[in-house]
Design a protein around this motif. Structure first.
Motif, PDB file in Angstrom:
ATOM      1  N   GLY A  35      28.809  29.975  64.904  1.00 24.59           N
ATOM      2  CA  GLY A  35      30.113  29.877  64.269  1.00 24.59           C
ATOM      3  C   GLY A  35      30.701  31.188  63.813  1.00 24.59           C
ATOM      4  N   ALA A  36      29.943  32.281  63.879  1.00 25.85           N
ATOM      5  CA  ALA A  36      30.477  33.583  63.487  1.00 25.85           C
ATOM      6  C   ALA A  36      31.514  34.049  64.502  1.00 25.85           C
ATOM      7  N   ARG A  37      32.359  34.957  64.071  1.00 33.90           N
ATOM      8  CA  ARG A  37      33.415  35.548  64.904  1.00 33.90           C
ATOM      9  C   ARG A  37      34.378  34.489  65.439  1.00 33.90           C
ATOM     10  N   GLY A  38      34.661  33.475  64.594  1.00 31.24           N
ATOM     11  CA  GLY A  38      35.669  32.483  64.940  1.00 31.24           C
ATOM     12  C   GLY A  38      35.203  31.362  65.836  1.00 31.24           C
ATOM     13  N   GLY A  39      33.925  31.309  66.180  1.00 33.73           N
ATOM     14  CA  GLY A  39      33.433  30.243  67.039  1.00 33.73           C
ATOM     15  C   GLY A  39      33.112  28.976  66.258  1.00 33.73           C
ATOM     16  N   ALA A  40      32.844  27.905  66.992  1.00 29.00           N
ATOM     17  CA  ALA A  40      32.481  26.625  66.382  1.00 29.00           C
ATOM     18  C   ALA A  40      30.980  26.579  66.145  1.00 29.00           C
ATOM     19  N   ARG A  41      30.573  25.924  65.074  1.00 33.02           N
ATOM     20  CA  ARG A  41      29.148  25.767  64.810  1.00 33.02           C
ATOM     21  C   ARG A  41      28.548  24.822  65.853  1.00 33.02           C
ATOM     22  N   PRO A  42      27.316  25.075  66.268  1.00 35.51           N
ATOM     23  CA  PRO A  42      26.696  24.266  67.319  1.00 35.51           C
ATOM     24  C   PRO A  42      26.576  22.795  66.902  1.00 35.51           C
ATOM     25  N   ARG A  43      26.850  21.913  67.846  1.00 34.07           N
ATOM     26  CA  ARG A  43      26.726  20.473  67.606  1.00 34.07           C
ATOM     27  C   ARG A  43      26.168  19.808  68.860  1.00 34.07           C
ATOM     28  N   LEU A  44      25.323  18.840  68.641  1.00 31.18           N
ATOM     29  CA  LEU A  44      24.805  18.010  69.718  1.00 31.18           C
ATOM     30  C   LEU A  44      25.644  16.741  69.819  1.00 31.18           C
ATOM     31  N   PRO A  45      25.680  16.127  70.998  1.00 28.05           N
ATOM     32  CA  PRO A  45      26.425  14.871  71.118  1.00 28.05           C
ATOM     33  C   PRO A  45      25.802  13.769  70.283  1.00 28.05           C
ATOM     34  N   GLY A  46      26.611  12.827  69.883  1.00 31.87           N
ATOM     35  CA  GLY A  46      26.109  11.698  69.091  1.00 31.87           C
ATOM     36  C   GLY A  46      24.942  11.010  69.767  1.00 31.87           C
TER      37      GLY A  46
ATOM     38  N   SER B  40      19.496  21.265  55.598  1.00 39.13           N
ATOM     39  CA  SER B  40      20.663  21.459  56.467  1.00 39.13           C
ATOM     40  C   SER B  40      20.442  22.617  57.426  1.00 39.13           C
ATOM     41  N   GLN B  41      19.833  23.697  56.940  1.00 41.77           N
ATOM     42  CA  GLN B  41      19.552  24.844  57.798  1.00 41.77           C
ATOM     43  C   GLN B  41      18.528  24.476  58.875  1.00 41.77           C
ATOM     44  N   LEU B  42      17.549  23.663  58.518  1.00 37.37           N
ATOM     45  CA  LEU B  42      16.557  23.223  59.488  1.00 37.37           C
ATOM     46  C   LEU B  42      17.215  22.399  60.589  1.00 37.37           C
ATOM     47  N   LEU B  43      18.114  21.490  60.215  1.00 39.69           N
ATOM     48  CA  LEU B  43      18.798  20.661  61.207  1.00 39.69           C
ATOM     49  C   LEU B  43      19.629  21.529  62.153  1.00 39.69           C
ATOM     50  N   GLU B  44      20.275  22.561  61.602  1.00 38.16           N
ATOM     51  CA  GLU B  44      21.065  23.432  62.469  1.00 38.16           C
ATOM     52  C   GLU B  44      20.168  24.232  63.406  1.00 38.16           C
TER      53      GLU B  44
ATOM     54  N   LEU C 104      18.175  25.416  68.904  1.00 39.02           N
ATOM     55  CA  LEU C 104      17.058  25.521  69.844  1.00 39.02           C
ATOM     56  C   LEU C 104      17.147  24.452  70.931  1.00 39.02           C
ATOM     57  N   THR C 105      17.618  23.264  70.573  1.00 37.93           N
ATOM     58  CA  THR C 105      17.796  22.198  71.564  1.00 37.93           C
ATOM     59  C   THR C 105      18.838  22.592  72.602  1.00 37.93           C
ATOM     60  N   LEU C 106      19.964  23.131  72.144  1.00 38.30           N
ATOM     61  CA  LEU C 106      21.032  23.517  73.063  1.00 38.30           C
ATOM     62  C   LEU C 106      20.619  24.718  73.922  1.00 38.30           C
ATOM     63  N   LEU C 107      19.905  25.666  73.334  1.00 37.61           N
ATOM     64  CA  LEU C 107      19.423  26.804  74.115  1.00 37.61           C
ATOM     65  C   LEU C 107      18.431  26.345  75.189  1.00 37.61           C
ATOM     66  N   THR C 108      17.572  25.407  74.827  1.00 38.21           N
ATOM     67  CA  THR C 108      16.620  24.868  75.804  1.00 38.21           C
ATOM     68  C   THR C 108      17.365  24.180  76.943  1.00 38.21           C
ATOM     69  N   GLY C 109      18.454  23.500  76.611  1.00 35.78           N
ATOM     70  CA  GLY C 109      19.239  22.819  77.632  1.00 35.78           C
ATOM     71  C   GLY C 109      19.881  23.759  78.640  1.00 35.78           C
ATOM     72  N   LEU C 110      20.058  25.023  78.265  1.00 34.62           N
ATOM     73  CA  LEU C 110      20.657  25.994  79.180  1.00 34.62           C
ATOM     74  C   LEU C 110      19.620  26.714  80.042  1.00 34.62           C
TER      75      LEU C 110
END
Length: 407
Positions: free
Chosen positions: A247-258, A337-341, A346-352
């Motif tokens: 989310g730094a530099r104007g980006g959106a904070r990472p989110r996983l799909p519902g 909250s920090q742990l969940l983020e 890590l989940t999204l990075l693994t997906g890439l």
């Protein structure tokens, strides 16, 4: 590709090193004492107050002196900060507002920015830290490790490595305000001419995140001969960068799909008495606490051979001594909250990772720009001046005992 990479790391003359492309680098910070960093800012204020109220032998015991710093050591103020410069024992001065830092891979913490408390704070990094700066942080090389060769952050990084030899910190820009990219002179022009599109420092960082490979000499960065492959890798690297910036530099904070977002199924106790992973249930177990779903890839995400999640929790639950033991009595809600983020990142990075592997396989088949090719183009060897910090003379810095520092 792994066999080829190993061979070329030994030859050292095919793929260029990151050190060839981003030549100015800084060694990791050396704090000298663990209590100057903490996951929460409130703990740092409590530690400072306790140290400032103490005297003599008690203050020295709490301080944890080293050869570089004792309570009687004056030091220059760090660039961009207003702190005391006289010896702490004589005049602590006002409490400096803590700064958010990247304390090793994927671990955001807080630091007391007082040079008198830090063995080697690397002032050259602080001089270029602003709202435009990004940092590439090399990870220490560990044989057989499948983790990334480097990561990126908008926070001031300390370069801490959980295992292996610490890597270097490479700011993206050599001057504040996003001025003077930290790229080898002539590299951007060469790539722009070859690919037919402007190549910026941010593009180079994105490509590096997507394509860099670990080696004993430092990250290797294959450069494609093909402009279409470059564009594909830059796009992938921009996704990796967005996730790592959180989310730094104007980006959106990472989110996983519902449905795949991690949730707290059972509250984490004030002092978790253990950590384990239930692969069948995709659950992270912290004492009586339960967090799921946590994909296996996120749990097993490693840097330097060390599981990031496991190391993150251990840092927050390990028994500490002295001032480092001053902290929350329980497990704060913000920590959950920090742990969940972190799990989300890590989940999204693994997906890439499959896309990164596909990019590397395409590089295996395509032509690349070798170090010899960069030499022939006049880009290498790197000029010695490009490896030195740029002169930053637009402000004065207070030296030890209140004297102005000479830059």
């Amino acid at each position: 590709m792994a066999a080829r990479v190993a061979a070329e790391a030994g030859e050292g003359d095919a793929f260029p090193l990151l050190d060839d492309l981003m030549p100015w680098s800084v060694r990791p910070l050396r704090t000298g004492r663990p209590w100057v960093t903490a996951p929460d800012a409130a703990s740092l204020r409590a530690r400072w107050d306790l140290l400032a109220r103490s005297e003599g032998a008690e203050q020295e015991r709490l301080f944890r002196p080293s050869r570089s710093r004792t309570p009687l050591t004056p030091a220059a103020a760090l660039p961009g900060t207003s702190t005391g410069t006289r010896a702490f024992a004589r005049d602590p001065g006002p409490y400096p507002e803590p700064v958010r830092i990247q304390h090793g891979p994927f671990d955001e913490q807080w630091l007391i920015p007082d040079h008198r408390l830090l063995d080697a704070a690397r002032p050259e990094l602080w001089r270029v830290a602003d709202g435009h700066q990004l940092y590439a942080v090399e990870h220490g090389y560990v044989p057989q490790d499948s983790g990334p060769a480097l990561s990126a952050t908008a926070l001031l990084p300390d370069g801490h490595s959980p295992a292996g030899r610490p890597g270097r910190i490479r700011p993206l820009y050599r001057r504040p305000g996003g001025r003077e990219p930290n790229l080898t002179p002539g590299l951007a022009a060469l790539l722009t001419a070859r690919y037919g599109v402007p190549v910026t420092a941010a593009d180079a960082l994105a490509w590096t995140l997507a394509a860099a490979l670990p080696s004993p000499a430092g990250p290797l960065v294959p450069l494609p001969a093909d402009g279409a492959l470059w564009a594909h890798g830059v796009e992938l690297g921009q996704e990796l960068l967005r996730l790592q910036l959180r989310g730094a530099r104007g980006g959106a904070r990472p989110r996983l799909p519902g449905g795949r977002r991690p949730y707290v199924r059972a509250a984490v106790p004030p002092r978790p008495d253990g950590l384990r992973y239930d692969a069948d249930e995709e659950t992270l177990v912290l004492g009586e606490g339960r967090v799921s779903p946590v994909p296996a890839g996120a749990w097993d995400f490693r840097v330097g051979g060390v599981r990031v999640l496991e190391f993150w929790v251990q840092r927050r639950t390990a028994t500490a001594e002295g001032l480092a033991a001053v902290g929350p009595r329980g497990w704060p809600q913000e920590r959950t909250s920090q742990l969940l983020e972190l799990i989300t990142v890590l989940t999204l990075l693994t997906g890439l990772r499959p896309r990164q592997q596909a990019l590397r396989e395409r590089l295996e088949q395509a032509g690349t720009l070798t170090r010899d090719g960069l030499r022939s183009a006049g880009v290498l060897p790197v000029p010695a001046s490009a490896r030195l910090p740029a002169s930053v003379l637009d402000h004065q810095e207070e030296g030890p005992e209140g004297q102005f520092a000479l830059l």
